[in-house]
Every structure is written in structure tokens, then in C-alpha cells.
Design a protein around this motif. Structure first.
Motif, PDB file in Angstrom:
ATOM      1  N   ALA A 228     -69.376  22.812  10.634  1.00  0.00           N
ATOM      2  CA  ALA A 228     -69.706  23.135  12.023  1.00  0.00           C
ATOM      3  C   ALA A 228     -70.994  23.939  12.051  1.00  0.00           C
ATOM      4  O   ALA A 228     -71.413  24.500  11.031  1.00  0.00           O
ATOM      5  N   GLU A 229     -71.604  23.986  13.217  1.00  0.00           N
ATOM      6  CA  GLU A 229     -72.797  24.805  13.397  1.00  0.00           C
ATOM      7  C   GLU A 229     -72.388  26.251  13.660  1.00  0.00           C
ATOM      8  O   GLU A 229     -71.375  26.504  14.321  1.00  0.00           O
ATOM      9  N   PRO A 230     -73.139  27.226  13.148  1.00  0.00           N
ATOM     10  CA  PRO A 230     -72.817  28.630  13.438  1.00  0.00           C
ATOM     11  C   PRO A 230     -73.061  28.944  14.911  1.00  0.00           C
ATOM     12  O   PRO A 230     -73.920  28.338  15.544  1.00  0.00           O
ATOM     13  N   PRO A 231     -72.302  29.868  15.463  1.00  0.00           N
ATOM     14  CA  PRO A 231     -72.445  30.192  16.888  1.00  0.00           C
ATOM     15  C   PRO A 231     -73.638  31.097  17.158  1.00  0.00           C
ATOM     16  O   PRO A 231     -74.133  31.800  16.271  1.00  0.00           O
ATOM     17  N   GLY A 232     -74.086  31.071  18.409  1.00  0.00           N
ATOM     18  CA  GLY A 232     -75.091  32.021  18.882  1.00  0.00           C
ATOM     19  C   GLY A 232     -76.341  32.078  18.023  1.00  0.00           C
ATOM     20  O   GLY A 232     -76.933  31.050  17.667  1.00  0.00           O
TER      21      GLY A 232
ATOM     22  N   LEU B 184     -70.609  31.485   8.533  1.00  0.00           N
ATOM     23  CA  LEU B 184     -69.479  31.512   7.617  1.00  0.00           C
ATOM     24  C   LEU B 184     -69.595  30.363   6.611  1.00  0.00           C
ATOM     25  O   LEU B 184     -70.388  29.434   6.800  1.00  0.00           O
ATOM     26  N   PHE B 185     -68.775  30.409   5.560  1.00  0.00           N
ATOM     27  CA  PHE B 185     -68.816  29.364   4.530  1.00  0.00           C
ATOM     28  C   PHE B 185     -68.613  27.972   5.117  1.00  0.00           C
ATOM     29  O   PHE B 185     -69.196  26.993   4.650  1.00  0.00           O
TER      30      PHE B 185
END
Length: 809
Positions: A428-432, A406-407
Motif C-alpha cells: 500500500a502507499e503510505p498515508p499523508g 511502515l514495512f
């Protein structure tokens, strides 16, 4: 926006039409409340529904959806008939005095040159008459029968208050009150701003609606001034930037255009887009088109783009037609498109006629969906009962889901409605397994290029010669791309006025597009963004909100295209001598040696106004066009055409010409024409819209939003509810000729029945936010109901006016 959000506070009158800013743009709407509170501004809302914007308006008028050109055209008639125009402005800064070619004509809804079989115009007669010197002929007295002033007055003489009541359903008293308020801004000490959104763009004549409003603003002298302008309210945080970078299929970044299939000659391609001035001493800034184009080609193909190969011109596609979304889905249904990459987009929800979209997707060999969420598009093949009643065993499409960040999980820039490029930082870091779009696209490209390099293939040059100068080829950074679209020097750049002086060294970032060259010595991926990351660094990241003049121009907050200019055409805020029309709201002015002020002048900085250069510097005329020449496909003046699904049997403005019932040049595929509904079976007019509590199709995945607006509903007026025997909270079935939805009925006083051409017309409001994925209660996609027909210029679908039948479920 020609202006920007903060500038709205400078308005004396705010007209919201074709939008609902309080609902859909609540943060930006605060500037309307600022104008009301501190500038004693009045707010007028014209809308089919009594909206949240209307709830705090000083005056509201209802209108039948799809008829805005009638309303606006009647305003033009009112202004001309009552001499409520800004005379100095229109004489000096518009084409009102220009004489039009003798062959131009208009009769019964059609302009000269119409080919009914091809459904298009020969536009050769839609032009000015030129003198022997090649310059346009004018009549400053406005006496010539073919001058734009007289043609304009004649064209809109049919647009009367009586016709507004007959076609729009807006009673004459309300129209006249609004026209009088609008006319009050023809004086130099008052300004009106117009705020619009998809309520205008999503029509088969949407572009002409917007243009008609712009003509009103030009007649009043409200373009280029503080508190004025035509202000499009974008529906996403980066839709403006997406458009700037080439959203439409015929565009290149910075509103450059792809060549057509007949444009095989590079020199002729450039010449067609770099017009010479039509009046003496006009800037006609598109004459620099080659500089913008060559710098773009150097960004794409680097050293491989040379003067000898016309800067890679051969590698650009030459379009036989515009490949927009509506055509793409048509080609899928014809079996002529078998693969589709869908990036950050949910076309099953965003394209008209869901059934046709599913039929097209079902014929693809593969569908790639890049999105943070599971969307209706990625899940189109799953059966979700009546909300998506498909048979997965009959769908052979292989779907690949590539989860994206996400942005808030990446660096980059947004371009807001006011054209401000505002940098944001990763939070934040993107998940998964999610990756950024940059990483995914880079990974696809490097693999495809490797296959071409190792295995060959048909016409590999555009791929294998593409420049890819990033530190990590599989993961370019936002900083690298921002520097690239902003632009840098590839060689030392000498001063054009003094070749012994170097103004920019090789490798240095450029300060603005004036430094671009067409000799291959500069690179810029988007010329209008040139300077956003300049010699001093990332100007998009600036956060100084100081406003030394108090006009709302915070020039050190972020960076606005073009050239950090906050109000476009701001030279037009001054009289012919360079003095501000309204000194209390000065944007720029001439001090005898240079232009300066609270904004970056939209003009040649040292141009003496006595030389007569016009303020609309991109155009060869140097002035604004009330007569559009060949720029619009339907005609040089906006003309009312009914929506393709209309409750009327004929166009009351042109009742004896059936070809003028609907937009005569709108592209309609044969199967889609057969799917249009008629008012005998579908007597109610429907329109779609957004809610504050949801953001398009995203927030139905969020529990809090799902609690705020948990279930799909439609709005119907009390009269219609009584007619069909439905009480508030009961369920209704809404049917078009393409499908049906069921939803809770919100019975409201906010939608009134209108009297249109002798018959009662009921409007039905349909929010768009529900579907068959997410946390909220599942529902029907609103575009189950909508017809496949687009605007005659942009191909934006006609979501704002179509026919349905509402009945108790």
C-alpha cells in the motif's frame, strides 16, 4: 540462531530459559509443539514466572531472576562430575585439551589482571600457552593441571545443587531432574535445543549467561547438529538484520569492527582482526578480513577508496569508547551531546530510568524522530499528568517529527531469527506526508553534502566523497541497496587457480563472499549477505518450500546468511572421519571427494577430514572455545555476579570479596550508582516482560489490541498480595529508587515466593507495553523504575532484575 525455527522440530529436548516463546513468539513456538507431537520431545521451562510456555511444558522450575549462570554453571558441574559429555565431540571440536598460560588465575570471584580502580582487566594472561612453533600446546589426556578441562572442572566445582537452591531459589530436586534430562542428550542419537530471548540479554551479565548455555551445548555435542543449537528469539521481525548491519556502535556491517583511537595504522588494524591459525591446517577464515573490509569501503566511497589511501581508512571514526545508548543519554545530561536523530526507535520507552532520559532530551537543541507514529520520545515534552509530569515551558528542545512509511508500504527484506533474508513487497502507499526511511535519509544526506560542497566545513571528505550511485539520489530503491549489500564485481575477476579464466565479469553480481577481493575489484556492503542477490537474481524472493530430505532445510525458500547455510557449524554434526554422528538426522557428510547433504556445508567443500581441519572455521583454533580467551570482558569462564540491585548483601559464591558482588567491569556512571536502590527500602525483585496481545509500544495505538489488553497491570503472587493487603483488581503502587508507577494488581498463583539465602524473596512481573500515547488507556512507562547499568559486553540495560517496593495504592 545457530539453527533455525523449523529445525526446532528435530529436537528431543527443548529448554526454554531466558525467554517465553509461547507468549512472545507464538508463531515460531509451533515448532516446539511439532517436536512434542511428532518427535516425542520434552519441553523444560526455567523462569521466574509460570508462563504460557511453562503451561504446556513437561517440567517447570522457578528461578530467581538474574541467577541463571548459577543454574547453568551447576549443569556444567553435573555433566563433568557424572561424565555426561559427548567425548568424541569435545576432544575433537573444543579446546578442552588446550593448555592455558601459567599466569592465569581465579580467586574469590576475580580473574587475574583485575584493576579495581579502572574497573577493567588486563587480559594478557587469559590465553593459551604456545609452543616454539607458534601453535597452541595441548594435552589430549587432560592430565595437565592447566588444560581447559581441569580449569573448567575446578571453576564450576563450586556450582552445586545446594548452591543453586541457595542462590536461585530452585529446590535441589527440581534442578537435579532437569540436569538429568539435559545430560540425556550427550548421546549421539539425542539432541537438545536452547531457546532464549531478552530474559538473558537484559542483565548486567547477560552475554555471559548466553555463553554459559553455549558451553553446556558444546559439552553435550549439541552445536552444529539438527535439533540442537543456541537459538536467540529476536523481539522484532528485523532485529537480526539490524544487528547484522552494525547495530552496536563499535560495529561495521557483517560484524566487522571500527578501529579504536590508537589504531591509526591500517595494516595493523587489519592484522589485529585476521589471526593466523593456532593449529596446523586450520582455516581461520577471519584471515580474509581485508577482503570483507575493502569491499565494504568500496561500497561506501567507491572510486575515492583506493590502495593509495588505504581504502578510505582515514575516513572511518576511531573510537575512544563505545557510544551506546546509555552513554548517549549520559552525554546529553552532561551537555556534551546537543542533537539526536532517532530512527525507528522509542528510546524514552526503551532506555532505563525514564527520568534521566527526559532530563537528557530536555537539554538537546534538537531531536529528530523518524517514526510512523507519535511516540513517547517525540512527545516527551508534553505534560501527561502523573504519567509524564513535565513542564513544557522549561524544555527548549526543538522536536522534528518526520513521519515514515511502515514495512507493508515498501519493498525490502527482513532477516528473521534463523538468519533468513526474506523479501517482502509493497502492499500500500503510505498515508499523508509519510516517506520511506530511505527517502528521508537520502534527502538529509544530499542536502548536507551540498552544504559541504558549497560552504566547506571541518573535515568534509567522508561526506563529499561518499559514493551515491543511485538512479534517483534523493530516493534510492530497496533493489539498489540489496544489490549493493550483496555485492558485485567492479572488474573482471580471474580465477585464483587459473588466471586465464574469468569467473565473474565486471558489473555482475557475486555468487558469494568467497569471490570478494581486497584489491578494490569487488564491492559488498555486508559480506555475510554476499550472494543474497546473486548472478541469477534476488534469492531472498524465493518461495519454494520443498524439503527433499525431510530434515526441515528448505534451501530454496528465501536465502540465509552465510552462503544460504541453515545450520551453522554443521561440519560438527559428523565425526572426525566425516560420517554423521546421527545418520537419521544427517545435515552434511563426506563422500570421499566432497562435502554435501541437506545443508550447505560450513566447511571447505573439498577438505579431506583426514587432514584435521576443525569445524569452527572462523576461529584460529578451528575448535569451539570453552575458555573464551580475551573475547569476554568479565573473564574467560562465566561467573555469577548478582544484579546491581540485589536482595542479598553478598555474593554467596564469593562472600568475602565485595568487588565480586556485582559485575566488576560493568560501566556505571556516578549519578546512576547513587540511584541504585537497596533491599531495606525496596524488598521486592521486579522483572519486565512482553504480552502476546501487544507488540512493544506500537499496538497500544490499535483499538483491537487495546480492547484485548486495555489497562496497565502488574503481576504479584498470592503471598505478596496477602502480605500487603491487596486483592485482585485493586491498584498498587510500585516504587523504585528512580520513580513509581501505579497499576492494577493481577494476583496470581503463577509467581511463587522463593527462599533465597535464608530469606523470602517475592518477584513482581511488569509488562512493558503501556505509556502516555496511543489508543489504550494511558499508563506509566515501565522503565520509570529501571536502573541505568548495562551488560559488561553489549551495554544492554538490566531490565530483567531490579528492586522495587509494592504497596496498596
Amino acid at each position: 540462531m545457530t539453527n533455525h525455527w523449523v529445525d526446532i522440530r528435530n529436537a528431543d529436548l527443548v529448554l526454554i530459559m531466558g525467554g517465553n516463546a509461547a507468549e512472545a513468539h507464538p508463531c515460531g513456538f509451533k515448532w516446539v509443539t511439532e517436536a512434542k507431537a511428532h518427535n516425542k520431545a520434552r519441553l523444560i521451562v526455567v523462569d521466574p514466572r509460570f508462563t504460557r510456555s511453562a503451561a504446556i511444558a513437561d517440567y517447570y522450575a522457578p528461578i530467581r531472576t538474574g541467577t541463571d549462570i548459577v543454574f547453568l554453571g551447576a549443569v556444567i558441574n553435573y555433566l563433568l562430575t557424572n561424565d555426561k559429555i559427548q567425548h568424541e565431540y569435545v576432544r575433537n571440536y573444543t579446546d578442552l585439551s588446550f593448555i592455558v598460560k601459567e599466569g592465569f588465575a581465579f580467586e574469590q570471584g576475580l580473574f587475574s589482571g583485575y584493576d579495581a580502580q579502572a574497573r577493567k582487566y588486563d587480559k594478557s594472561s587469559w590465553d593459551y600457552e604456545l609452543g616454539d612453533d607458534g601453535y597452541v600446546r595441548t594435552d589430549p589426556t587432560f592430565a595437565h593441571p592447566r588444560c581447559v578441562y581441569n580449569l573448567l572442572k575446578q571453576h564450576y566445582s563450586r556450582y552445586t545443587p545446594e548452591m543453586v537452591e541457595r542462590i536461585c531459589g530452585t529446590v535441589q530436586e527440581k534442578f537435579l531432574h532437569i540436569a538429568e534430562q539435559i545430560a540425556s542428550t550427550a548421546t549421539t542419537d539425542r539432541a537438545m535445543t536452547i531457546m532464549y530471548a531478552l530474559g538473558w540479554t537484559q542483565h548486567s551479565v547477560g552475554s555471559q549467561m548466553i555463553r554459559c548455555a553455549a558451553m553446556v551445548q558444546l559439552l553435550l555435542g549439541n552445536i552444529g547438529i539438527a535439533g540442537g543449537g543456541m537459538n536467540a528469539l529476536r523481539g522484532h521481525s528485523n532485529i537480526q538484520g539490524f544487528t547484522d548491519l552494525g547495530l552496536l556502535s563499535n560495529l561495521l556491517p557483517g560484524y566487522l569492527t571500527l578501529p579504536g583511537e590508537k589504531e591509526q595504522d591500517y595494516a595493523k588494524y587489519i592484522a589485529a582482526r585476521a589471526p593466523r591459525p593456532l593449529r596446523p591446517n586450520q582455516l581461520s577464515y577471519w584471515q580474509n578480513y581485508s577482503k570483507f573490509h575493502v569491499s565494504l569501503m568500496k561500497a561506501w566511497w567507491g572510486d575515492a577508496a583506493t590502495a593509495q589511501n588505504d581504502w578510505g581508512y582515514e575516513w572511518l571514526p576511531k573510537l575512544d569508547k563505545a557510544y551506546d545508548l546509555l552513554l548517549a543519554i549520559e552525554l546529553m545530561n552532561q551537555g556534551k551531546m546537543n542533537g539526536y536523530i532517532c530512527q525507528g526507535f522509542n528510546p524514552l520507552a526503551a532506555a532505563p530510568n525514564k527520568a534521566k532520559a527526559i532530563a537528557g532530551f530536555s537539554q538537546l537543541k534538537y531531536l529528530i524522530v523518524m517514526d510512523p507514529l507519535a511516540t513517547e520520545t517525540s512527545e516527551f515534552w508534553r505534560n501527561h499528568g502523573e504519567h509524564n509530569d513535565v513542564d513544557p515551558t522549561k524544555i527548549q528542545t526543538e522536536v522534528f517529527r518526520l513521519p515514515t512509511s511502515l514495512f507493508a508500504e515498501e519493498d525490502g527484506a527482513f532477516v528473521n531469527s534463523g538468519r533468513w533474508l526474506q523479501w517482502h513487497w509493497k502492499g500500500a502507499e503510505p498515508p499523508g506526508e509519510a516517506r520511506s526511511d530511505l527517502e528521508i535519509m537520502a534527502g538529509l544526506f544530499t542536502r548536507i553534502r551540498k552544504l559541504y560542497q558549497s560552504e566547506g566545513g571541518a573535515y568534509p571528505d567522508p561526506i563529499v566523497k561518499l559514493a551515491w550511485p543511485y538512479a534517483n539520489p534523493d530516493s534510492p530503491t530497496a533493489d539498489e541497496l540489496a544489490k549493493e549489500y550483496s555485492g558485485r564485481a567492479l572488474k573482471d575477476l580471474p580465477d585464483p587457480k587459473d588466471p586465464t579464466r574469468i569467473i565473474r565479469k565486471a558489473g555482475e553480481q557475486l555468487a558469494g563472499f568467497a569471490e570478494l577481493r581486497d584489491d578494490g575489484s569487488t564491492v559488498s556492503g555486508c559480506w555475510i549477505f554476499c550472494g543474497a542477490w546473486g548472478p541469477t537474481g534476488n534469492l531472498m524472493a524465493r518461495r519454494d518450500n520443498s524439503d527433499p530430505t525431510g530434515i526441515g532445510n528448505t534451501l530454496n525458500w528465501a536465502w540465509a546468511w552465510p552462503a544460504n547455510r541453515r545450520v551453522l557449524y554443521n561440519r560438527a554434526s559428523c565425526d572426525a572421519g566425516g560420517k554423521p554422528f546421527n545418520p537419521a538426522r544427517k545435515l552434511v557428510g563426506w563422500n570421499g571427494a566432497a562435502w554435501g547433504g541437506a545443508d550447505v556445508p560450513d566447511y571447505k567443500a573439498d577438505e579431506d577430514p583426514a587432514n584435521g581441519m576443525g569445524p569452527f572455521i572462523m576461529l584460529p583454533e578451528g575448535v569451539a572455545r570453552l575458555f573464551a580467551r580475551d573475547a569476554m570482558n568479565e573473564g574467560p569462564f562465566p561467573e555469577h555476579y548478582e544484579p546491581f540491585e540485589t536482595p542479598l548483601a553478598a555474593n554467596p559464591l564469593n562472600p568475602d570479596q565485595p568487588l565480586a558482588l556485582n559485575n566488576p567491569i560493568a560501566r556505571v556512571f556516578q549519578g546512576d550508582r547513587e540511584a541504585f536502590g537497596k533491599s531495606d527500602r525496596f524488598p521486592h525483585v521486579a522483572t519486565t516482560y512482553r504480552l502476546t496481545e501487544h507488540f512493544h509500544y506500537w499496538t497500544k495505538h490499535v483499538e483491537l489490541n487495546a480492547i484485548l489488553q486495555p489497562e496497565q497491570f502488574v503481576e504479584i503472587g498470592e503471598a505478596l498480595a496477602k502480605e500487603i493487603g491487596v486483592a485482585a483488581g485493586e491498584r498498587v503502587r510500585v516504587t523504585s529508587n528512580r520513580g513509581y508507577i501505579t497499576a492494577v494488581a493481577m494476583v496470581t498463583k503463577r509467581i511463587k515466593a522463593l527462599r533465597v539465602d535464608g530469606k523470602t524473596v517475592h518477584t513482581v512481573g511488569i509488562p512493558i507495553h503501556w505509556g502516555f500515547t496511543g489508543t489504550a488507556k494511558t499508563g506509566f512507562l515501565a522503565n520509570t523504575l529501571t536502573p541505568v547499568v548495562g551488560d559488561g559486553n553489549s551495554q544492554t540495560p538490566e531490565f530483567k532484575s531490579f528492586l522495587v517496593r509494592v504497596e496498596k495504592a
